[in-house]
Scaffold this motif. Structure first.
Motif, PDB file in Angstrom:
ATOM      1  N   SER A  92      36.166  39.833  50.559  1.00 48.24           N
ATOM      2  CA  SER A  92      37.007  40.050  52.050  1.00 48.24           C
ATOM      3  C   SER A  92      36.772  38.904  52.811  1.00 48.24           C
ATOM      4  O   SER A  92      37.299  38.749  53.625  1.00 48.24           O
ATOM      5  N   VAL A  93      35.874  37.826  52.488  1.00 49.53           N
ATOM      6  CA  VAL A  93      35.727  36.678  53.134  1.00 49.53           C
ATOM      7  C   VAL A  93      36.388  35.415  52.380  1.00 49.53           C
ATOM      8  O   VAL A  93      36.722  34.493  52.824  1.00 49.53           O
ATOM      9  N   ALA A  94      37.020  35.647  51.104  1.00 51.44           N
ATOM     10  CA  ALA A  94      37.608  34.641  50.281  1.00 51.44           C
ATOM     11  C   ALA A  94      39.061  34.152  50.858  1.00 51.44           C
ATOM     12  O   ALA A  94      39.692  35.263  51.609  1.00 51.44           O
ATOM     13  N   PRO A  95      39.404  32.959  50.634  1.00 52.19           N
ATOM     14  CA  PRO A  95      40.827  32.658  51.270  1.00 52.19           C
ATOM     15  C   PRO A  95      41.745  33.473  50.533  1.00 52.19           C
ATOM     16  O   PRO A  95      41.621  34.262  49.450  1.00 52.19           O
ATOM     17  N   ASP A  96      42.847  33.928  51.407  1.00 50.52           N
ATOM     18  CA  ASP A  96      44.174  34.668  50.903  1.00 50.52           C
ATOM     19  C   ASP A  96      44.499  34.532  49.455  1.00 50.52           C
ATOM     20  O   ASP A  96      44.737  33.062  49.309  1.00 50.52           O
ATOM     21  N   GLY A  97      44.589  35.291  48.690  1.00 52.61           N
ATOM     22  CA  GLY A  97      44.919  35.247  47.312  1.00 52.61           C
ATOM     23  C   GLY A  97      44.208  35.135  46.460  1.00 52.61           C
ATOM     24  O   GLY A  97      44.316  35.205  45.165  1.00 52.61           O
ATOM     25  N   LEU A  98      42.799  34.560  46.827  1.00 50.98           N
ATOM     26  CA  LEU A  98      41.667  34.430  45.809  1.00 50.98           C
ATOM     27  C   LEU A  98      40.647  35.855  45.837  1.00 50.98           C
ATOM     28  O   LEU A  98      39.518  35.693  46.014  1.00 50.98           O
ATOM     29  N   GLN A  99      41.486  36.972  45.585  1.00 50.68           N
ATOM     30  CA  GLN A  99      40.532  38.175  45.748  1.00 50.68           C
ATOM     31  C   GLN A  99      39.845  38.678  44.468  1.00 50.68           C
ATOM     32  O   GLN A  99      39.352  40.037  44.200  1.00 50.68           O
ATOM     33  N   LYS A 100      40.027  37.835  43.330  1.00 49.27           N
ATOM     34  CA  LYS A 100      39.620  38.397  42.024  1.00 49.27           C
ATOM     35  C   LYS A 100      38.107  37.384  41.771  1.00 49.27           C
ATOM     36  O   LYS A 100      38.218  36.077  42.005  1.00 49.27           O
ATOM     37  N   VAL A 101      37.150  38.159  41.288  1.00 51.86           N
ATOM     38  CA  VAL A 101      35.726  37.722  41.236  1.00 51.86           C
ATOM     39  C   VAL A 101      35.209  37.375  39.843  1.00 51.86           C
ATOM     40  O   VAL A 101      35.356  38.586  39.029  1.00 51.86           O
ATOM     41  N   PHE A 102      34.636  36.698  39.337  1.00 54.68           N
ATOM     42  CA  PHE A 102      33.806  36.296  38.123  1.00 54.68           C
ATOM     43  C   PHE A 102      32.456  35.825  38.247  1.00 54.68           C
ATOM     44  O   PHE A 102      32.245  34.813  39.198  1.00 54.68           O
ATOM     45  N   PHE A 103      31.336  36.845  38.304  1.00 52.33           N
ATOM     46  CA  PHE A 103      29.980  36.246  38.479  1.00 52.33           C
ATOM     47  C   PHE A 103      29.222  35.664  37.475  1.00 52.33           C
ATOM     48  O   PHE A 103      29.426  36.032  36.260  1.00 52.33           O
ATOM     49  N   CYS A 104      28.525  34.709  37.527  1.00 59.94           N
ATOM     50  CA  CYS A 104      27.697  33.807  36.580  1.00 59.94           C
ATOM     51  C   CYS A 104      26.248  33.755  37.484  1.00 59.94           C
ATOM     52  O   CYS A 104      25.940  34.511  38.180  1.00 59.94           O
ATOM     53  N   SER A 105      25.617  32.738  36.874  1.00 59.25           N
ATOM     54  CA  SER A 105      24.350  32.465  37.406  1.00 59.25           C
ATOM     55  C   SER A 105      24.033  31.116  38.059  1.00 59.25           C
ATOM     56  O   SER A 105      22.968  31.014  38.434  1.00 59.25           O
ATOM     57  N   SER A 106      24.847  30.013  38.027  1.00 57.91           N
ATOM     58  CA  SER A 106      24.518  28.923  38.392  1.00 57.91           C
ATOM     59  C   SER A 106      25.966  28.090  38.803  1.00 57.91           C
ATOM     60  O   SER A 106      27.013  28.495  38.292  1.00 57.91           O
ATOM     61  N   GLY A 107      25.877  26.875  39.434  1.00 55.24           N
ATOM     62  CA  GLY A 107      27.045  26.109  39.680  1.00 55.24           C
ATOM     63  C   GLY A 107      27.572  25.464  38.488  1.00 55.24           C
ATOM     64  O   GLY A 107      28.987  25.547  38.269  1.00 55.24           O
ATOM     65  N   THR A 108      26.890  24.949  37.514  1.00 57.92           N
ATOM     66  CA  THR A 108      27.521  24.408  36.516  1.00 57.92           C
ATOM     67  C   THR A 108      28.147  25.403  35.646  1.00 57.92           C
ATOM     68  O   THR A 108      29.379  25.278  35.010  1.00 57.92           O
ATOM     69  N   GLU A 109      27.572  26.710  35.418  1.00 61.24           N
ATOM     70  CA  GLU A 109      28.416  27.745  34.637  1.00 61.24           C
ATOM     71  C   GLU A 109      29.562  28.329  35.507  1.00 61.24           C
ATOM     72  O   GLU A 109      30.400  28.590  34.841  1.00 61.24           O
ATOM     73  N   ALA A 110      29.561  27.906  36.804  1.00 68.14           N
ATOM     74  CA  ALA A 110      30.694  28.398  37.340  1.00 68.14           C
ATOM     75  C   ALA A 110      32.001  27.618  37.003  1.00 68.14           C
ATOM     76  O   ALA A 110      32.995  27.943  36.758  1.00 68.14           O
ATOM     77  N   ASN A 111      31.395  26.218  36.992  1.00 67.52           N
ATOM     78  CA  ASN A 111      32.552  25.136  36.705  1.00 67.52           C
ATOM     79  C   ASN A 111      33.030  25.308  35.448  1.00 67.52           C
ATOM     80  O   ASN A 111      34.212  25.159  35.173  1.00 67.52           O
ATOM     81  N   GLU A 112      32.069  25.581  34.373  1.00 68.53           N
ATOM     82  CA  GLU A 112      32.571  25.680  32.970  1.00 68.53           C
ATOM     83  C   GLU A 112      33.776  26.858  32.847  1.00 68.53           C
ATOM     84  O   GLU A 112      34.543  26.671  32.118  1.00 68.53           O
ATOM     85  N   ASN A 113      33.157  27.931  33.435  1.00 69.51           N
ATOM     86  CA  ASN A 113      34.206  29.152  33.494  1.00 69.51           C
ATOM     87  C   ASN A 113      35.574  28.944  34.174  1.00 69.51           C
ATOM     88  O   ASN A 113      36.545  29.410  33.752  1.00 69.51           O
ATOM     89  N   ALA A 114      35.633  28.223  35.333  1.00 70.00           N
ATOM     90  CA  ALA A 114      36.646  27.831  35.969  1.00 70.00           C
ATOM     91  C   ALA A 114      37.390  26.854  35.080  1.00 70.00           C
ATOM     92  O   ALA A 114      38.751  27.205  34.874  1.00 70.00           O
ATOM     93  N   MET A 115      36.885  25.850  34.327  1.00 64.39           N
ATOM     94  CA  MET A 115      37.902  25.173  33.516  1.00 64.39           C
ATOM     95  C   MET A 115      38.325  25.997  32.363  1.00 64.39           C
ATOM     96  O   MET A 115      39.403  25.837  31.973  1.00 64.39           O
ATOM     97  N   ARG A 116      37.547  26.875  31.714  1.00 67.45           N
ATOM     98  CA  ARG A 116      37.850  27.482  30.656  1.00 67.45           C
ATOM     99  C   ARG A 116      39.164  28.618  31.087  1.00 67.45           C
ATOM    100  O   ARG A 116      40.057  28.726  30.167  1.00 67.45           O
ATOM    101  N   MET A 117      39.068  29.098  32.340  1.00 63.81           N
ATOM    102  CA  MET A 117      39.995  30.223  32.715  1.00 63.81           C
ATOM    103  C   MET A 117      41.337  29.342  32.919  1.00 63.81           C
ATOM    104  O   MET A 117      42.360  29.856  32.669  1.00 63.81           O
ATOM    105  N   ALA A 118      41.060  28.109  33.551  1.00 65.32           N
ATOM    106  CA  ALA A 118      42.525  27.408  33.469  1.00 65.32           C
ATOM    107  C   ALA A 118      43.164  26.986  32.223  1.00 65.32           C
ATOM    108  O   ALA A 118      44.207  26.976  31.960  1.00 65.32           O
ATOM    109  N   ARG A 119      42.138  26.699  31.242  1.00 62.04           N
ATOM    110  CA  ARG A 119      42.652  26.403  29.626  1.00 62.04           C
ATOM    111  C   ARG A 119      43.329  27.821  29.244  1.00 62.04           C
ATOM    112  O   ARG A 119      44.422  27.441  28.832  1.00 62.04           O
TER     113      ARG A 119
END
Ligand code: PLP
Length: 387
Positions: A92-119
């Protein structure tokens, strides 16, 4: 235990991590921290850029207490109203168009998964990141980090990483190509000394990504969740309105309860199938209760407005001070520039009972306070700096 005893205990039994400040904290409230000998500190480092809602905000404490009594944890193997409603609140507070969420436990893990999703979404492998950026200490994140000695610490690096110069669009054009899965950027480079790029850079960056079919990832582990005075850097005027394909989050998101997240759009989310991503702890109930309460507290206490007010006040203070040669950053992510080493100022402020941070730029002192820091409390900073 007194400070000497606590220090000796930790040093004896813990593997080394950071160079510690010579204090042992015992409790916190808002922007204040009390240490082992009863001393009271103004925490302008916000518990390492984590405690956006202040230390132990009553709303967050109440939410995690109630959740802990009901259930501390169950994984994504089951459905949970607590998780669903935290995800909905974040969307509800996310920028328009970014309404899907994946939860993890830390910043580095969020970035690992962001890069994996992009691949996964592009079928490509190459990741482009920037000089001066910091993205974490696990394999892919540290390989995307072109700041200081981090990539060296992370050897062997993950193949397929390339670097562009922060703020230099021609260098981006030179490395982003049809094999690039994503460009990942820390939109304000905090650890590098609060380095900024103008809004036009983000607009052009998005254009280069789109022209090459590459995704854009904003690492908002520090800038996200209200720190710069808007909910996110993505979509803000500081980003020229640019909304990337993925935003990674952590630090402030759970007010100190470990939680990270990736926000993304329907297209990227649509490319992820069941069992492509996973994490035991991500989306656990205690963390989800903390996320929901953190966002509520920021909104109810008008902390976004206060973050902007904090920046204005610090800029005034800097101007009047004479020794501060510049102020970088936005909201509650600020860098004070000095003509000489900031470490000396950092040390003197600590003696005056104010916690601040240094950075990899030796002349820059960082302020990453809770978003609820009272402007009136900055009188202490003025006096200490003048001194
Ligand atoms: C911009 C940025 N990205 C990623 C990270 C890594 O986060 P964590 O330490 O939670 O893994 C940090 C941590 O300081 C950070 O500042």
């Amino acid at each position: 235990m007194n400070f000497e005893e606590i220090g000796a205990l930790e040093d004896r039994i813990q593997v080394a991590t950071y160079a510690k400040l010579p204090i042992a904290v015992q409790r916190g409230e808002g922007a204040w921290v009390w240490a082992s000998e009863g001393e009271k500190y103004l925490d302008l480092y916000g518990g390492h850029a984590v405690c956006a809602t202040g230390h132990s905000h009553p709303l967050v404490v109440d939410a995690i207490k109630r959740q802990a009594e009901r259930m501390i944890f169950y994984s994504n193997l089951v459905y949970s109203e607590t998780r669903g409603s935290a995800a909905e609140r974040l969307a509800s507070v996310a920028p328009d168009g970014l309404q899907k969420v994946f939860f993890c436990s830390s910043g580095t893990e969020a970035n690992e998964n962001a890069m994996r999703m992009a691949r996964m979404a592009t079928g490509r492998e190459k990741i482009v990141s920037f000089s001066g950026g910091f993205h974490g200490r696990t394999a892919d994140s540290i390989s995307a980090t072109f700041l200081g000695k981090y990539r060296e610490i992370g050897k062997p690096n993950v193949p397929g990483h390339a670097m562009a110069e922060f703020g230099d669009i021609e260098s981006v054009r030179a490395v982003v190509d049809q094999e690039t899965a994503a460009v990942i950027i820390e939109p304000i480079q905090s650890m590098a000394g609060v380095r900024e790029a103008p809004p036009e850079f983000f607009v052009e960056l998005k254009e280069v990504c789109e022209a090459n079919g590459a995704l854009l990832i904003f690492d908002e582990v520090q800038t996200g969740v209200g720190r710069t005075g808007s909910w996110f850097f993505a979509g803000s005027e500081n980003a020229g309105g640019v909304v990337p394909d993925i935003v990674s989050l952590a630090k402030s998101l759970g007010s100190g309860v470990p939680v990270g997240a990736c926000l993304t759009n329907d297209t990227v989310a649509g490319a992820i199938k069941i069992n492509d991503l996973g994490t035991t702890f991500g989306g656990g109930m205690l963390a989800m209760a903390a996320v929901h309460a953190t966002l509520d507290a920021i909104e109810e206490d008008a902390m976004l407005e206060n973050a902007a007010r904090f920046e204005r006040k610090v800029r005034e203070i800097a101007e009047a001070n004479g020794k501060i040669t510049g102020v970088r950053g936005k909201g509650c992510l600020l860098g004070l520039e000095f003509a000489g080493p900031a470490s000396a100022v950092h040390q003197r402020l600590l003696e005056k009972r104010i916690i601040t941070g240094t950075s990899s730029d030796p002349n820059v002192l960082r302020l990453l306070p809770p978003l609820c820091t009272e402007i009136a409390d900055l009188g202490l900073l003025v006096d200490a700096l003048n001194d």
